[in-house]
Motif scaffolding. Structure first.
Motif, PDB file in Angstrom:
ATOM      1  N   THR A  81     -28.079  92.511  27.698  1.00 24.98           N
ATOM      2  CA  THR A  81     -28.287  93.511  26.650  1.00 24.98           C
ATOM      3  C   THR A  81     -27.222  93.326  25.584  1.00 24.98           C
ATOM      4  OG1 THR A  81     -29.135  95.038  28.301  1.00 24.98           O
ATOM      5  CG2 THR A  81     -28.519  95.972  26.181  1.00 24.98           C
ATOM      6  N   ALA A  82     -27.658  93.303  24.336  1.00 21.00           N
ATOM      7  CA  ALA A  82     -26.730  93.095  23.225  1.00 21.00           C
ATOM      8  C   ALA A  82     -26.924  94.155  22.160  1.00 21.00           C
ATOM      9  CB  ALA A  82     -26.927  91.702  22.626  1.00 21.00           C
ATOM     10  N   LEU A  83     -25.849  94.536  21.549  1.00 21.22           N
ATOM     11  CA  LEU A  83     -25.871  95.386  20.371  1.00 21.22           C
ATOM     12  C   LEU A  83     -25.994  94.436  19.185  1.00 21.22           C
ATOM     13  CD1 LEU A  83     -25.461  98.207  19.104  1.00 21.22           C
ATOM     14  CD2 LEU A  83     -23.020  97.722  19.089  1.00 21.22           C
ATOM     15  N   VAL A  84     -27.033  94.599  18.384  1.00 22.02           N
ATOM     16  CA  VAL A  84     -27.307  93.676  17.282  1.00 22.02           C
ATOM     17  C   VAL A  84     -27.083  94.410  15.965  1.00 22.02           C
ATOM     18  CG1 VAL A  84     -29.021  92.182  16.193  1.00 22.02           C
ATOM     19  CG2 VAL A  84     -28.979  92.417  18.681  1.00 22.02           C
ATOM     20  N   LEU A  85     -26.231  93.840  15.127  1.00 21.11           N
ATOM     21  CA  LEU A  85     -25.915  94.401  13.821  1.00 21.11           C
ATOM     22  C   LEU A  85     -26.423  93.421  12.764  1.00 21.11           C
ATOM     23  CD1 LEU A  85     -22.212  95.266  14.716  1.00 21.11           C
ATOM     24  CD2 LEU A  85     -24.208  96.731  14.982  1.00 21.11           C
ATOM     25  N   ALA A  86     -27.451  93.804  12.054  1.00 23.38           N
ATOM     26  CA  ALA A  86     -28.078  92.926  11.067  1.00 23.38           C
ATOM     27  C   ALA A  86     -27.346  93.013   9.733  1.00 23.38           C
ATOM     28  CB  ALA A  86     -29.544  93.315  10.895  1.00 23.38           C
ATOM     29  N   SER A  87     -27.356  91.900   9.013  1.00 24.75           N
ATOM     30  CA  SER A  87     -26.773  91.868   7.670  1.00 24.75           C
ATOM     31  C   SER A  87     -27.493  90.796   6.863  1.00 24.75           C
ATOM     32  CB  SER A  87     -25.268  91.568   7.729  1.00 24.75           C
ATOM     33  OG  SER A  87     -25.026  90.318   8.322  1.00 24.75           O
ATOM     34  N   GLU A  88     -27.270  90.819   5.569  1.00 24.73           N
ATOM     35  CA  GLU A  88     -27.902  89.844   4.690  1.00 24.73           C
ATOM     36  C   GLU A  88     -26.848  89.272   3.768  1.00 24.73           C
ATOM     37  OE1 GLU A  88     -31.141  90.061   1.191  1.00 24.73           O
ATOM     38  OE2 GLU A  88     -31.790  90.926   3.117  1.00 24.73           O
ATOM     39  N   VAL A  89     -26.821  87.942   3.685  1.00 22.46           N
ATOM     40  CA  VAL A  89     -25.874  87.259   2.816  1.00 22.46           C
ATOM     41  C   VAL A  89     -26.662  86.282   1.950  1.00 22.46           C
ATOM     42  CG1 VAL A  89     -23.857  85.733   2.711  1.00 22.46           C
ATOM     43  CG2 VAL A  89     -24.018  87.457   4.521  1.00 22.46           C
ATOM     44  N   ASP A  90     -26.595  86.456   0.641  1.00 21.46           N
ATOM     45  CA  ASP A  90     -27.319  85.598  -0.311  1.00 21.46           C
ATOM     46  C   ASP A  90     -28.794  85.470   0.039  1.00 21.46           C
ATOM     47  OD1 ASP A  90     -25.007  85.149  -1.784  1.00 21.46           O
ATOM     48  OD2 ASP A  90     -24.464  83.369  -0.607  1.00 21.46           O
ATOM     49  N   GLY A  91     -29.393  86.588   0.430  1.00 23.80           N
ATOM     50  CA  GLY A  91     -30.816  86.616   0.734  1.00 23.80           C
ATOM     51  C   GLY A  91     -31.194  86.087   2.104  1.00 23.80           C
ATOM     52  N   GLU A  92     -30.223  85.655   2.899  1.00 21.86           N
ATOM     53  CA  GLU A  92     -30.512  85.137   4.238  1.00 21.86           C
ATOM     54  C   GLU A  92     -30.058  86.155   5.283  1.00 21.86           C
ATOM     55  OE1 GLU A  92     -29.606  81.271   7.046  1.00 21.86           O
ATOM     56  OE2 GLU A  92     -29.335  81.100   4.891  1.00 21.86           O
ATOM     57  N   ALA A  93     -30.892  86.346   6.318  1.00 24.96           N
ATOM     58  CA  ALA A  93     -30.607  87.336   7.360  1.00 24.96           C
ATOM     59  C   ALA A  93     -29.671  86.754   8.421  1.00 24.96           C
ATOM     60  CB  ALA A  93     -31.906  87.800   8.010  1.00 24.96           C
ATOM     61  N   TYR A  94     -28.636  87.535   8.759  1.00 25.36           N
ATOM     62  CA  TYR A  94     -27.684  87.175   9.808  1.00 25.36           C
ATOM     63  C   TYR A  94     -27.586  88.317  10.804  1.00 25.36           C
ATOM     64  CZ  TYR A  94     -26.111  83.196   7.059  1.00 25.36           C
ATOM     65  OH  TYR A  94     -26.064  82.020   6.366  1.00 25.36           O
ATOM     66  N   GLU A  95     -27.107  88.001  11.994  1.00 23.76           N
ATOM     67  CA  GLU A  95     -26.918  89.016  13.025  1.00 23.76           C
ATOM     68  C   GLU A  95     -25.566  88.825  13.701  1.00 23.76           C
ATOM     69  OE1 GLU A  95     -31.527  89.710  14.493  1.00 23.76           O
ATOM     70  OE2 GLU A  95     -30.168  88.542  15.764  1.00 23.76           O
ATOM     71  N   THR A  96     -24.926  89.952  13.962  1.00 21.43           N
ATOM     72  CA  THR A  96     -23.756  89.970  14.815  1.00 21.43           C
ATOM     73  C   THR A  96     -24.220  90.534  16.140  1.00 21.43           C
ATOM     74  OG1 THR A  96     -22.287  90.343  12.932  1.00 21.43           O
ATOM     75  CG2 THR A  96     -21.430  90.895  15.120  1.00 21.43           C
ATOM     76  N   ARG A  97     -24.103  89.755  17.187  1.00 25.65           N
ATOM     77  CA  ARG A  97     -24.549  90.178  18.525  1.00 25.65           C
ATOM     78  C   ARG A  97     -23.317  90.420  19.385  1.00 25.65           C
ATOM     79  NH1 ARG A  97     -28.637  85.069  18.487  1.00 25.65           N
ATOM     80  NH2 ARG A  97     -30.137  85.915  17.004  1.00 25.65           N
ATOM     81  N   ILE A  98     -23.224  91.640  19.890  1.00 29.68           N
ATOM     82  CA  ILE A  98     -22.091  92.025  20.736  1.00 29.68           C
ATOM     83  C   ILE A  98     -22.635  92.272  22.136  1.00 29.68           C
ATOM     84  CG2 ILE A  98     -20.255  93.718  21.091  1.00 29.68           C
ATOM     85  CD1 ILE A  98     -20.379  94.213  18.030  1.00 29.68           C
ATOM     86  N   TYR A  99     -22.055  91.614  23.122  1.00 31.57           N
ATOM     87  CA  TYR A  99     -22.592  91.661  24.482  1.00 31.57           C
ATOM     88  C   TYR A  99     -21.475  91.343  25.479  1.00 31.57           C
ATOM     89  CZ  TYR A  99     -22.503  86.656  23.666  1.00 31.57           C
ATOM     90  OH  TYR A  99     -22.097  85.388  23.359  1.00 31.57           O
ATOM     91  N   CYS A 100     -21.791  91.480  26.756  1.00 36.52           N
ATOM     92  CA  CYS A 100     -20.842  91.157  27.825  1.00 36.52           C
ATOM     93  C   CYS A 100     -21.381  89.948  28.590  1.00 36.52           C
ATOM     94  CB  CYS A 100     -20.661  92.345  28.757  1.00 36.52           C
ATOM     95  SG  CYS A 100     -19.477  92.029  30.086  1.00 36.52           S
ATOM     96  N   GLU A 101     -20.522  88.955  28.774  1.00 37.18           N
ATOM     97  CA  GLU A 101     -20.894  87.745  29.517  1.00 37.18           C
ATOM     98  C   GLU A 101     -19.705  87.314  30.375  1.00 37.18           C
ATOM     99  OE1 GLU A 101     -23.302  84.569  30.721  1.00 37.18           O
ATOM    100  OE2 GLU A 101     -23.859  86.295  29.521  1.00 37.18           O
ATOM    101  N   ASN A 102     -19.938  87.223  31.677  1.00 35.07           N
ATOM    102  CA  ASN A 102     -18.899  86.787  32.627  1.00 35.07           C
ATOM    103  C   ASN A 102     -17.610  87.599  32.511  1.00 35.07           C
ATOM    104  OD1 ASN A 102     -20.612  84.747  33.582  1.00 35.07           O
ATOM    105  ND2 ASN A 102     -19.906  83.324  32.015  1.00 35.07           N
ATOM    106  N   GLY A 103     -17.744  88.909  32.385  1.00 33.91           N
ATOM    107  CA  GLY A 103     -16.570  89.784  32.325  1.00 33.91           C
ATOM    108  C   GLY A 103     -15.826  89.757  31.009  1.00 33.91           C
ATOM    109  N   GLU A 104     -16.476  89.292  29.965  1.00 39.48           N
ATOM    110  CA  GLU A 104     -15.846  89.244  28.649  1.00 39.48           C
ATOM    111  C   GLU A 104     -16.734  89.932  27.619  1.00 39.48           C
ATOM    112  OE1 GLU A 104     -13.502  84.989  28.894  1.00 39.48           O
ATOM    113  OE2 GLU A 104     -15.507  85.021  28.044  1.00 39.48           O
ATOM    114  N   LEU A 105     -16.131  90.745  26.787  1.00 43.49           N
ATOM    115  CA  LEU A 105     -16.829  91.300  25.635  1.00 43.49           C
ATOM    116  C   LEU A 105     -16.841  90.198  24.594  1.00 43.49           C
ATOM    117  CD1 LEU A 105     -18.089  93.745  24.193  1.00 43.49           C
ATOM    118  CD2 LEU A 105     -15.802  94.308  23.375  1.00 43.49           C
ATOM    119  N   ARG A 106     -18.045  89.815  24.156  1.00 40.69           N
ATOM    120  CA  ARG A 106     -18.180  88.700  23.223  1.00 40.69           C
ATOM    121  C   ARG A 106     -18.948  89.108  21.983  1.00 40.69           C
ATOM    122  NH1 ARG A 106     -19.566  83.308  26.761  1.00 40.69           N
ATOM    123  NH2 ARG A 106     -17.760  83.419  28.138  1.00 40.69           N
ATOM    124  N   GLU A 107     -18.712  88.343  20.917  1.00 43.58           N
ATOM    125  CA  GLU A 107     -19.415  88.548  19.653  1.00 43.58           C
ATOM    126  C   GLU A 107     -19.831  87.189  19.115  1.00 43.58           C
ATOM    127  OE1 GLU A 107     -17.885  91.002  16.186  1.00 43.58           O
ATOM    128  OE2 GLU A 107     -17.634  88.962  15.457  1.00 43.58           O
TER     129      GLU A 107
END
Length: 161
Positions: A81-107
């Motif tokens: 399960t990931a928290l997804v934060l959408a954004s747009e840069v120069d008309g292109e869609a990007y995502e920041t995905r925040i999740y837990c993997e192997n005991g680590e909070l990752r982005e």
């Protein structure tokens, strides 16, 4: 005979002074050892508390900085399960995905078209586990289980219309 008594009393006085200094030195050393143990305990507790706050503060700040209509969602990727934060840069869609993997909070910050790959995320903090859910499209609940087994809950109400 009086000379002999005088010499004997000086020896007793010197021995008493030496014993008093030795007791003082031992007590001073014990005080230093106890102080060092107390300091170590306090700094370990402060480090643990800072680590607990860091993960929840990080997520709360990331949510608040991305709080625009439709920019925040919770996604499931192959059991992660990931928290997804959408954004747009120069008309292109990007995502920041925040999740837990192997005991680590990752982005990971990737193009929205890129598939989810949990291995490419950057480690933010060590945690035990993270659960994310969205309630009624307005409230995000994040539960972070720390390495010591304690759980911190974060409720963030979205302000975007």
């Amino acid at each position: 005979m009086s000379v002999r008594l005088k010499h004997h009393s000086h020896a007793v006085t010197g021995l008493f002074v030496f014993a008093l200094i030795a007791v003082f030195a031992i007590l001073a050393m014990l005080l230093v050892i106890i102080g060092a143990q107390t300091y170590r305990s306090i700094t370990d507790s402060a480090d643990l508390n800072a680590q607990r706050r860091m993960a929840t503060s990080y997520i709360a700040n990331r949510i608040r900085s991305s709080d625009r209509q439709g920019n925040i969602r919770v996604e499931e990727y192959d059991g992660t399960t990931a928290l997804v934060l959408a954004s747009e840069v120069d008309g292109e869609a990007y995502e920041t995905r925040i999740y837990c993997e192997n005991g680590e909070l990752r982005e990971q910050y990737v193009s929205a078209a890129d598939p989810f790959d949990p291995e490419i995320g950057q480690t933010v903090s060590e945690i035990g586990e993270m659960r994310v859910s969205m309630e009624n499209d307005r409230m995000i609940l994040v539960e972070i289980e720390q390495l010591d087994g304690t759980t911190n809950a974060l409720h963030v109400s979205l302000r975007s219309e």
